[in-house]
Design a protein around this motif. Structure first.
Motif, PDB file in Angstrom:
ATOM      1  N   LEU A 214      -4.481  -4.236   4.322  1.00  0.00           N
ATOM      2  CA  LEU A 214      -4.683  -2.805   4.235  1.00  0.00           C
ATOM      3  C   LEU A 214      -5.721  -2.385   5.261  1.00  0.00           C
ATOM      4  O   LEU A 214      -6.858  -2.826   5.204  1.00  0.00           O
ATOM      5  CB  LEU A 214      -5.155  -2.430   2.826  1.00  0.00           C
ATOM      6  CG  LEU A 214      -5.357  -0.950   2.563  1.00  0.00           C
ATOM      7  CD1 LEU A 214      -4.016  -0.236   2.623  1.00  0.00           C
ATOM      8  CD2 LEU A 214      -6.019  -0.735   1.228  1.00  0.00           C
TER       9      LEU A 214
ATOM     10  N   GLU B 105      -4.798   6.837  -0.001  1.00  0.00           N
ATOM     11  CA  GLU B 105      -4.862   6.290  -1.348  1.00  0.00           C
ATOM     12  C   GLU B 105      -3.465   6.188  -1.954  1.00  0.00           C
ATOM     13  O   GLU B 105      -2.607   7.038  -1.721  1.00  0.00           O
ATOM     14  CB  GLU B 105      -5.744   7.159  -2.240  1.00  0.00           C
ATOM     15  CG  GLU B 105      -7.182   7.093  -1.875  1.00  0.00           C
ATOM     16  CD  GLU B 105      -8.044   7.903  -2.817  1.00  0.00           C
ATOM     17  OE1 GLU B 105      -9.244   7.658  -2.845  1.00  0.00           O
ATOM     18  OE2 GLU B 105      -7.508   8.757  -3.529  1.00  0.00           O
TER      19      GLU B 105
ATOM     20  N   GLN C 177      -4.636   4.036  -6.986  1.00  0.00           N
ATOM     21  CA  GLN C 177      -6.027   4.345  -6.658  1.00  0.00           C
ATOM     22  C   GLN C 177      -6.416   5.738  -7.141  1.00  0.00           C
ATOM     23  O   GLN C 177      -7.554   5.955  -7.543  1.00  0.00           O
ATOM     24  CB  GLN C 177      -6.258   4.223  -5.154  1.00  0.00           C
ATOM     25  CG  GLN C 177      -6.213   2.792  -4.668  1.00  0.00           C
ATOM     26  CD  GLN C 177      -6.255   2.695  -3.164  1.00  0.00           C
ATOM     27  OE1 GLN C 177      -5.639   3.498  -2.480  1.00  0.00           O
ATOM     28  NE2 GLN C 177      -6.955   1.715  -2.655  1.00  0.00           N
TER      29      GLN C 177
ATOM     30  N   GLU D 166      -8.501  -0.096   7.282  1.00  0.00           N
ATOM     31  CA  GLU D 166      -9.515   0.856   6.838  1.00  0.00           C
ATOM     32  C   GLU D 166      -8.952   2.265   6.957  1.00  0.00           C
ATOM     33  O   GLU D 166      -8.215   2.591   7.884  1.00  0.00           O
ATOM     34  CB  GLU D 166     -10.769   0.727   7.716  1.00  0.00           C
ATOM     35  CG  GLU D 166     -11.516  -0.568   7.509  1.00  0.00           C
ATOM     36  CD  GLU D 166     -12.039  -0.725   6.100  1.00  0.00           C
ATOM     37  OE1 GLU D 166     -12.555   0.243   5.523  1.00  0.00           O
ATOM     38  OE2 GLU D 166     -11.911  -1.835   5.564  1.00  0.00           O
TER      39      GLU D 166
ATOM     40  N   ARG E 152      -6.437  -6.292  -2.326  1.00  0.00           N
ATOM     41  CA  ARG E 152      -5.242  -6.168  -1.490  1.00  0.00           C
ATOM     42  C   ARG E 152      -5.420  -6.880  -0.154  1.00  0.00           C
ATOM     43  O   ARG E 152      -4.450  -7.299   0.467  1.00  0.00           O
ATOM     44  CB  ARG E 152      -4.937  -4.696  -1.264  1.00  0.00           C
ATOM     45  CG  ARG E 152      -3.507  -4.422  -0.952  1.00  0.00           C
ATOM     46  CD  ARG E 152      -3.244  -2.956  -0.751  1.00  0.00           C
ATOM     47  NE  ARG E 152      -2.950  -2.306  -2.006  1.00  0.00           N
ATOM     48  CZ  ARG E 152      -3.489  -1.155  -2.407  1.00  0.00           C
ATOM     49  NH1 ARG E 152      -4.342  -0.523  -1.645  1.00  0.00           N
ATOM     50  NH2 ARG E 152      -3.157  -0.640  -3.550  1.00  0.00           N
ATOM     51  N   ARG E 153      -6.650  -7.035   0.284  1.00  0.00           N
ATOM     52  CA  ARG E 153      -6.929  -7.665   1.577  1.00  0.00           C
ATOM     53  C   ARG E 153      -7.108  -9.175   1.468  1.00  0.00           C
ATOM     54  O   ARG E 153      -7.222  -9.852   2.483  1.00  0.00           O
ATOM     55  CB  ARG E 153      -8.167  -7.026   2.193  1.00  0.00           C
ATOM     56  CG  ARG E 153      -7.916  -5.551   2.520  1.00  0.00           C
ATOM     57  CD  ARG E 153      -9.114  -4.881   3.095  1.00  0.00           C
ATOM     58  NE  ARG E 153      -9.291  -5.359   4.453  1.00  0.00           N
ATOM     59  CZ  ARG E 153     -10.399  -5.211   5.134  1.00  0.00           C
ATOM     60  NH1 ARG E 153     -11.429  -4.627   4.603  1.00  0.00           N
ATOM     61  NH2 ARG E 153     -10.489  -5.671   6.366  1.00  0.00           N
TER      62      ARG E 153
ATOM     63  N   THR F  81      -9.985  -2.649  -5.654  1.00  0.00           N
ATOM     64  CA  THR F  81      -8.535  -2.682  -5.455  1.00  0.00           C
ATOM     65  C   THR F  81      -8.198  -2.901  -3.983  1.00  0.00           C
ATOM     66  O   THR F  81      -7.341  -3.720  -3.650  1.00  0.00           O
ATOM     67  CB  THR F  81      -7.890  -1.369  -5.944  1.00  0.00           C
ATOM     68  OG1 THR F  81      -8.179  -1.209  -7.328  1.00  0.00           O
ATOM     69  CG2 THR F  81      -6.384  -1.372  -5.739  1.00  0.00           C
ATOM     70  N   THR F  82      -8.873  -2.194  -3.113  1.00  0.00           N
ATOM     71  CA  THR F  82      -8.650  -2.357  -1.672  1.00  0.00           C
ATOM     72  C   THR F  82      -9.021  -3.766  -1.226  1.00  0.00           C
ATOM     73  O   THR F  82      -8.289  -4.389  -0.459  1.00  0.00           O
ATOM     74  CB  THR F  82      -9.466  -1.310  -0.883  1.00  0.00           C
ATOM     75  OG1 THR F  82      -9.042  -0.007  -1.295  1.00  0.00           O
ATOM     76  CG2 THR F  82      -9.258  -1.463   0.610  1.00  0.00           C
TER      77      THR F  82
ATOM     78  N   ALA G 274       0.816  -1.216   0.000  1.00  0.00           N
ATOM     79  CA  ALA G 274       0.000   0.000   0.000  1.00  0.00           C
ATOM     80  C   ALA G 274       0.851   1.268   0.000  1.00  0.00           C
ATOM     81  O   ALA G 274       0.441   2.286  -0.551  1.00  0.00           O
ATOM     82  CB  ALA G 274      -0.931   0.008   1.209  1.00  0.00           C
TER      83      ALA G 274
ATOM     84  N   ARG H  74     -11.870   1.550  -6.857  1.00  0.00           N
ATOM     85  CA  ARG H  74     -11.017   1.717  -5.678  1.00  0.00           C
ATOM     86  C   ARG H  74     -11.391   0.712  -4.587  1.00  0.00           C
ATOM     87  O   ARG H  74     -10.527   0.160  -3.912  1.00  0.00           O
ATOM     88  CB  ARG H  74     -11.120   3.144  -5.144  1.00  0.00           C
ATOM     89  CG  ARG H  74     -10.230   4.119  -5.898  1.00  0.00           C
ATOM     90  CD  ARG H  74     -10.116   5.430  -5.155  1.00  0.00           C
ATOM     91  NE  ARG H  74     -11.320   6.243  -5.253  1.00  0.00           N
ATOM     92  CZ  ARG H  74     -11.622   7.035  -6.276  1.00  0.00           C
ATOM     93  NH1 ARG H  74     -10.803   7.122  -7.296  1.00  0.00           N
ATOM     94  NH2 ARG H  74     -12.731   7.744  -6.278  1.00  0.00           N
TER      95      ARG H  74
ATOM     96  N   GLN I 268      -6.810   3.741   5.031  1.00  0.00           N
ATOM     97  CA  GLN I 268      -5.439   3.906   4.541  1.00  0.00           C
ATOM     98  C   GLN I 268      -5.429   4.961   3.434  1.00  0.00           C
ATOM     99  O   GLN I 268      -6.337   5.032   2.622  1.00  0.00           O
ATOM    100  CB  GLN I 268      -4.925   2.569   3.992  1.00  0.00           C
ATOM    101  CG  GLN I 268      -3.509   2.610   3.461  1.00  0.00           C
ATOM    102  CD  GLN I 268      -2.473   2.701   4.552  1.00  0.00           C
ATOM    103  OE1 GLN I 268      -2.676   2.218   5.635  1.00  0.00           O
ATOM    104  NE2 GLN I 268      -1.366   3.327   4.277  1.00  0.00           N
TER     105      GLN I 268
END
Length: 160
Positions: free
Chosen positions: A83, A89, A93, A85, A109-110, A105-106, A24, A102, A87
């Protein structure tokens, strides 16, 4: 045989997205991308079939990214990082105009690493066969991981 310039032209943005899916922090993303490119450059002489370039490049990218995540986790002396909550951008993003993109994508990543790997490559439009080759798993395993990853993504996105 492709050289590094050709690879950056063809896969640079995809490799940047792979790095962003594992890290991130924008500065660490750049470091990871550079590490990936150095590894790809050093490994090019071992490429046997030019038509396998995409799986070859993305396999190296994912291997380097997994190593990066493990190193970061070891530095933090904790579990594999997710990642959190709120975080900030990332540059990736910021380029995505759509809020839904977005969120996806988040969420990607998780995902746990095995699911994140396949989903990142699916998003790069690699076929299941190319993903299987890149990750050194069977095509059916790719399908299973993709289905499980999609189910988890649905859960994460529906929970918002």
């Amino acid at each position: 045989m492709a050289d590094l310039r050709d690879i950056i032209t063809a896969y640079g943005s995809g490799l940047a997205r792979v790095a962003a899916s594992y890290e991130a922090d924008p500065a660490l993303q750049e470091d990871l991308l550079q590490d990936i490119l150095v590894a790809v450059h050093g490994s090019l002489p071992s490429l046997k079939q030019a038509e396998s370039l995409a799986p070859f490049v993305f396999r190296i990218a994912h291997n380097r990214s997994v190593t990066h995540v493990m190193r970061q986790a070891a530095r933090r002396k904790g579990d594999l990082p997710n990642l959190p909550e709120g975080q900030a951008e990332t540059p990736e993003q910021l380029l995505l105009a759509d809020e839904r993109a977005r969120m996806v994508t988040t969420a990607v990543r998780r995902l746990p690493l095995p699911y994140r790997q396949v989903m990142t490559l699916v998003l790069e439009d690699l076929s299941y066969a190319e993903i299987a080759e890149a990750l050194d798993i069977s095509v059916s395993n790719v399908g299973v991981r993709v289905n499980r990853a999609k189910a988890r993504l649905r859960e994460m996105l529906d929970a918002r």
